[in-house]
Design a protein around this motif. Structure first.
Motif, PDB file in Angstrom:
ATOM      1  N   GLY A  47      11.935  30.434  -1.430  1.00 37.71           N
ATOM      2  CA  GLY A  47      11.144  30.846  -2.583  1.00 37.71           C
ATOM      3  C   GLY A  47      10.165  29.795  -3.071  1.00 37.71           C
ATOM      4  N   ARG A  48       9.981  28.688  -2.344  1.00 36.97           N
ATOM      5  CA  ARG A  48       9.032  27.659  -2.767  1.00 36.97           C
ATOM      6  C   ARG A  48       7.975  27.456  -1.676  1.00 36.97           C
ATOM      7  N   GLU A  49       6.714  27.366  -2.129  1.00 37.84           N
ATOM      8  CA  GLU A  49       5.639  27.174  -1.162  1.00 37.84           C
ATOM      9  C   GLU A  49       5.578  25.732  -0.675  1.00 37.84           C
ATOM     10  N   LYS A  50       5.751  24.772  -1.615  1.00 39.70           N
ATOM     11  CA  LYS A  50       5.647  23.356  -1.249  1.00 39.70           C
ATOM     12  C   LYS A  50       7.040  22.753  -1.088  1.00 39.70           C
ATOM     13  N   PRO A  51       7.205  21.908  -0.072  1.00 42.96           N
ATOM     14  CA  PRO A  51       8.510  21.257   0.112  1.00 42.96           C
ATOM     15  C   PRO A  51       8.699  20.098  -0.852  1.00 42.96           C
ATOM     16  N   GLU A  52       9.951  19.697  -1.058  1.00 44.37           N
ATOM     17  CA  GLU A  52      10.262  18.472  -1.791  1.00 44.37           C
ATOM     18  C   GLU A  52      10.067  17.297  -0.828  1.00 44.37           C
ATOM     19  N   ILE A  53       9.457  16.197  -1.313  1.00 44.43           N
ATOM     20  CA  ILE A  53       9.232  15.028  -0.471  1.00 44.43           C
ATOM     21  C   ILE A  53      10.219  13.929  -0.850  1.00 44.43           C
ATOM     22  N   GLU A  54      10.876  13.366   0.142  1.00 43.52           N
ATOM     23  CA  GLU A  54      11.849  12.291  -0.084  1.00 43.52           C
ATOM     24  C   GLU A  54      11.601  11.176   0.929  1.00 43.52           C
ATOM     25  N   ARG A  55      11.589   9.929   0.463  1.00 43.46           N
ATOM     26  CA  ARG A  55      11.430   8.792   1.373  1.00 43.46           C
ATOM     27  C   ARG A  55      12.805   8.456   1.950  1.00 43.46           C
ATOM     28  N   ALA A  56      13.107   9.052   3.081  1.00 44.11           N
ATOM     29  CA  ALA A  56      14.411   8.870   3.717  1.00 44.11           C
ATOM     30  C   ALA A  56      14.346   9.386   5.147  1.00 44.11           C
ATOM     31  N   SER A  57      15.278   8.931   5.969  1.00 47.30           N
ATOM     32  CA  SER A  57      15.360   9.406   7.349  1.00 47.30           C
ATOM     33  C   SER A  57      16.248  10.643   7.417  1.00 47.30           C
ATOM     34  N   LEU A  58      16.114  11.418   8.495  1.00 44.50           N
ATOM     35  CA  LEU A  58      16.974  12.588   8.681  1.00 44.50           C
ATOM     36  C   LEU A  58      18.436  12.174   8.771  1.00 44.50           C
ATOM     37  N   TYR A  99       0.843  -1.207   0.000  1.00 48.13           N
ATOM     38  CA  TYR A  99       0.000   0.000   0.000  1.00 48.13           C
ATOM     39  C   TYR A  99       0.879   1.257   0.000  1.00 48.13           C
ATOM     40  N   ALA A 100       1.897   1.255   0.840  1.00 53.97           N
ATOM     41  CA  ALA A 100       2.782   2.423   0.948  1.00 53.97           C
ATOM     42  C   ALA A 100       3.455   2.722  -0.385  1.00 53.97           C
ATOM     43  N   LYS A 101       3.930   1.689  -1.049  1.00 54.69           N
ATOM     44  CA  LYS A 101       4.604   1.878  -2.348  1.00 54.69           C
ATOM     45  C   LYS A 101       3.638   2.415  -3.402  1.00 54.69           C
ATOM     46  N   LEU A 102       2.410   1.877  -3.390  1.00 56.14           N
ATOM     47  CA  LEU A 102       1.416   2.328  -4.376  1.00 56.14           C
ATOM     48  C   LEU A 102       1.016   3.786  -4.143  1.00 56.14           C
ATOM     49  N   PHE A 103       0.735   4.132  -2.891  1.00 54.46           N
ATOM     50  CA  PHE A 103       0.348   5.511  -2.583  1.00 54.46           C
ATOM     51  C   PHE A 103       1.496   6.483  -2.878  1.00 54.46           C
ATOM     52  N   GLU A 104       2.718   6.049  -2.583  1.00 52.83           N
ATOM     53  CA  GLU A 104       3.874   6.899  -2.866  1.00 52.83           C
ATOM     54  C   GLU A 104       4.013   7.135  -4.370  1.00 52.83           C
ATOM     55  N   ALA A 105       3.806   6.057  -5.159  1.00 53.72           N
ATOM     56  CA  ALA A 105       3.905   6.180  -6.613  1.00 53.72           C
ATOM     57  C   ALA A 105       2.844   7.128  -7.169  1.00 53.72           C
ATOM     58  N   GLN A 106       1.683   7.197  -6.476  1.00 48.82           N
ATOM     59  CA  GLN A 106       0.601   8.096  -6.902  1.00 48.82           C
ATOM     60  C   GLN A 106       0.766   9.509  -6.343  1.00 48.82           C
ATOM     61  N   GLY A 107       1.821   9.706  -5.520  1.00 48.20           N
ATOM     62  CA  GLY A 107       2.065  11.023  -4.939  1.00 48.20           C
ATOM     63  C   GLY A 107       1.250  11.312  -3.694  1.00 48.20           C
ATOM     64  N   PHE A 150       1.485  11.008  -0.337  1.00 49.64           N
ATOM     65  CA  PHE A 150       2.456  10.705   0.707  1.00 49.64           C
ATOM     66  C   PHE A 150       1.805  10.541   2.074  1.00 49.64           C
ATOM     67  N   GLN A 151       0.681  11.204   2.299  1.00 48.97           N
ATOM     68  CA  GLN A 151      -0.013  11.079   3.586  1.00 48.97           C
ATOM     69  C   GLN A 151      -0.485   9.637   3.805  1.00 48.97           C
ATOM     70  N   LYS A 152      -1.154   9.069   2.783  1.00 53.00           N
ATOM     71  CA  LYS A 152      -1.639   7.690   2.906  1.00 53.00           C
ATOM     72  C   LYS A 152      -0.481   6.699   2.935  1.00 53.00           C
ATOM     73  N   ALA A 153       0.575   7.005   2.172  1.00 50.83           N
ATOM     74  CA  ALA A 153       1.759   6.141   2.189  1.00 50.83           C
ATOM     75  C   ALA A 153       2.350   6.084   3.583  1.00 50.83           C
ATOM     76  N   ASN A 154       2.448   7.241   4.195  1.00 56.64           N
ATOM     77  CA  ASN A 154       2.995   7.317   5.554  1.00 56.64           C
ATOM     78  C   ASN A 154       2.110   6.570   6.555  1.00 56.64           C
ATOM     79  N   GLU A 155       0.788   6.690   6.400  1.00 56.08           N
ATOM     80  CA  GLU A 155      -0.146   5.979   7.278  1.00 56.08           C
ATOM     81  C   GLU A 155       0.024   4.469   7.141  1.00 56.08           C
ATOM     82  N   SER A 156       0.209   3.991   5.917  1.00 58.37           N
ATOM     83  CA  SER A 156       0.382   2.553   5.680  1.00 58.37           C
ATOM     84  C   SER A 156       1.668   2.045   6.317  1.00 58.37           C
ATOM     85  N   LEU A 157       2.741   2.829   6.194  1.00 61.83           N
ATOM     86  CA  LEU A 157       4.014   2.421   6.794  1.00 61.83           C
ATOM     87  C   LEU A 157       3.920   2.405   8.321  1.00 61.83           C
TER      88      LEU A 157
END
Length: 575
Positions: A504-515, A353-361, A363-370
């Protein structure tokens, strides 16, 4: 007259014996017909009804018990476990009347009741019945039946998802078979041991167990078990992606099950072959084989296999980038798993589920699945350690209670007086006030010093900054995006994802990674972790206080005491 009476008595006894013999013969005939039609629910129900009627009309308890069992078993074949259990309970009402002469039949009925509870997902009730059977078998010194039921308890724990506990029961069964020299029965136990080891990802151990069992199946000519071993060996090699070895065993079993017209086992083999093609990224053939196997598995109504097949089709479609279709199949898999309490499937399903939601952009549902996947794994760990923890906790509570009682007995009356408590409260408040004032002064001094260091650091940086972007200032993301690190304001952790905020950007870049992993890629002289959820570009900080930092865009970010020293170290090093 006396002779006539004796003759009449003998003749009556003969007639009763003939009638009893006739009832017994008819009962045995109907039982045989029930066994013959064991895979035909309508016929089984018909003969079970006749058997039950015969038994009730003639007080033949064995016939009554077998009649209830036959009718219940017919109901179970239509997946109605509740009705099956009701019939079995009716049969067990006559347990005391037949247990001395027909104990094996009583044990068989109780065992089927436990299996029905297992299929329902009512594992606690199933466990109680199995343990009741084992106790009765031990009382009658029926050791082989004890071994069979330990093996059944292992299967119950496997269905519950506690594979380590399952292995303990299988080991007990093996020990009994060894003690009585029954080598043949060990083959099935080794098969079950391999399944549990495979579910625990102990693949090498599983392969060893399967080969032990396979040699026994061959030695004792148990052909049906032999091919189950081949199928399970193929499954293990699929899991470790040794596709050539998996194909070797699948080439053995597919012709065998085709010839035997065993549609369920053949469908399982095709599902495994489809998974091999999926591993090899032969997605077109994988999809064809998996849809072919699904039809055969649906006919069997085996929820566990059907759910697995749905998930594999979903994974194939995901690899083909057909995300909407993949979600439909994955929803079907998850629905079946929930309905039939197939908890062992949940983590794999939510990972996909996480991979599918991530592929669809999404990220909220992907994160919930993980997060759901993580909670499932944590619950499994807690389940394994609860018993040991509870034992330690109970022992500690007893010890603490004893210590408390001893201490209270030794206390003097003064310590229970109002004067003492008033004095104690005033003293505690004075100490707290002193430390709070000291802490406030310390924090104020620290913040002033940090702000001076930051101002000095920014002045030095402005003087030395060059126009060109050094190689270390380039950050390449998994999404193929390329960022200039000098434009990064901060990075925020959100579960399994990181949000990278840029100037200068309103939306952040999303990356599947830890800090932690991102920090390793960023210039160490420019970026510092200031909170468990934040990494900040030190050049973007304008104001520091004791619990927050303000960036040049006016945004405030949390500063934790745990990570504050890292910020100090970086400023000291740069100055």
């Amino acid at each position: 007259m006396k002779s006539f009476f004796l003759l009449f008595l003998c003749f009556s006894t003969y007639l009763c014996a003939q009638e009893s013999s006739s009832i017994e013969t008819e009962s045995n005939r109907l039982v045989a017909l029930c066994k013959k039609n064991g895979n035909k629910p309508d016929s089984l129900s018909f003969y079970g009804h006749k058997l039950l009627k015969l038994g009730k009309e003639n007080n033949h308890y064995k016939a009554i018990v077998e009649g209830y069992f036959a009718q219940g078993y017919a109901a179970s074949m239509t997946k109605n476990q509740d009705i099956f259990i009701t019939y079995l309970d009716s049969a067990l009402l006559y347990k005391e009347e037949i247990i001395d002469d027909h104990f094996s039949d009583v044990a068989r009925i109780m065992r089927n009741k436990a299996i029905a509870y297992t299929k329902k997902g009512d594992f606690n009730e199933a466990e109680k019945v199995f343990k009741e059977i084992i106790a009765a078998c031990l009382e009658r010194n029926d050791i082989p039946s004890v071994a069979y039921n330990y093996n059944s308890l292992g299967i119950l724990e496997k269905e519950r998802g506690d594979f380590k506990k399952a292995l303990k029961y299988y080991d007990k069964a093996l020990t009994i078979w060894d003690s009585i020299g029954n080598e043949k029965s060990k083959a099935t136990v080794f098969l079950n041991i391999g399944v549990s080891q495979s579910n625990l990802a102990n693949y090498n151990q599983a392969i060893t167990s399967y080969h032990h069992g396979l040699s026994l199946a061959k030695k004792h000519n148990i052909q049906k078990e032999e091919y189950r071993f081949y199928n399970n060996l193929a499954s293990v090699y699929i899991a470790i992606e040794e596709n050539d070895s998996a194909n070797f065993y699948l080439e053995k079993i597919i012709p065998y099950y085709s010839k035997a017209k065993n549609n369920y086992s053949l469908s399982l083999a095709y599902m495994n072959l489809g998974q091999v093609k999926l591993n090899e990224q032969d997605l077109e053939n994988a999809y064809l084989l998996l849809t072919q196997s699904l039809e055969g598995l649906k006919a069997s109504q085996n929820a566990k296999s059907i759910s697995q097949n749905y998930r594999l089709i979903a994974k194939t479609l995901y690899e083909q980038k057909k995300y909407d279709d993949a979600l439909i199949y994955l929803d079907s898999a998850n629905t079946l798993s929930k309905k039939h309490h197939l908890k062992v499937n949940f983590d794999k399903e939510h990972d996909l589920y996480a991979k599918l939601f991530e592929a669809q952009g999404n990220f909220q549902k992907a994160n919930e699945s993980l997060k759901i996947k993580d909670s499932i794994q944590k619950r499994q760990y807690v389940s394994e350690t609860t018993n040991k923890y509870n034992q330690i906790l109970v022992a500690q509570k007893v010890k603490n209670k004893d210590n408390t009682i001893t201490t209270l007995k030794e206390q003097k009356t003064f310590y229970q007086s109002n004067l003492f408590f008033s004095f104690l409260i005033v003293l505690i408040l004075a100490i707290i006030a002193f430390f709070l004032f000291k802490r406030y002064k310390s924090q104020k001094t620290e913040v002033i010093a940090l702000q001076k260091q930051l101002d000095s650091f920014n002045d030095n940086f402005s003087k030395t900054q060059e126009e060109a972007i050094p190689p270390s200032a380039i950050l390449k993301l998994k999404s193929k995006a390329v960022l200039n690190t000098t434009e990064i304001l901060y990075i925020k952790s959100d579960g399994h994802y990181a949000e990278i905020s840029l100037e200068g950007r309103e939306k952040p870049e999303i990356e599947r990674a830890s800090l932690t992993s991102l920090l390793e890629l960023l210039p160490k002289q420019d970026f510092v972790r200031i909170h468990k959820s934040y990494v900040v570009n030190i050049h973007k900080i304008k104001i520091i206080n004791s619990t927050e930092v303000m960036l040049e865009n006016g945004e405030w970010i949390k500063l934790s005491r745990t990570y504050k020293q890292l910020l100090k170290d970086l400023l000291n090093k740069s100055n």
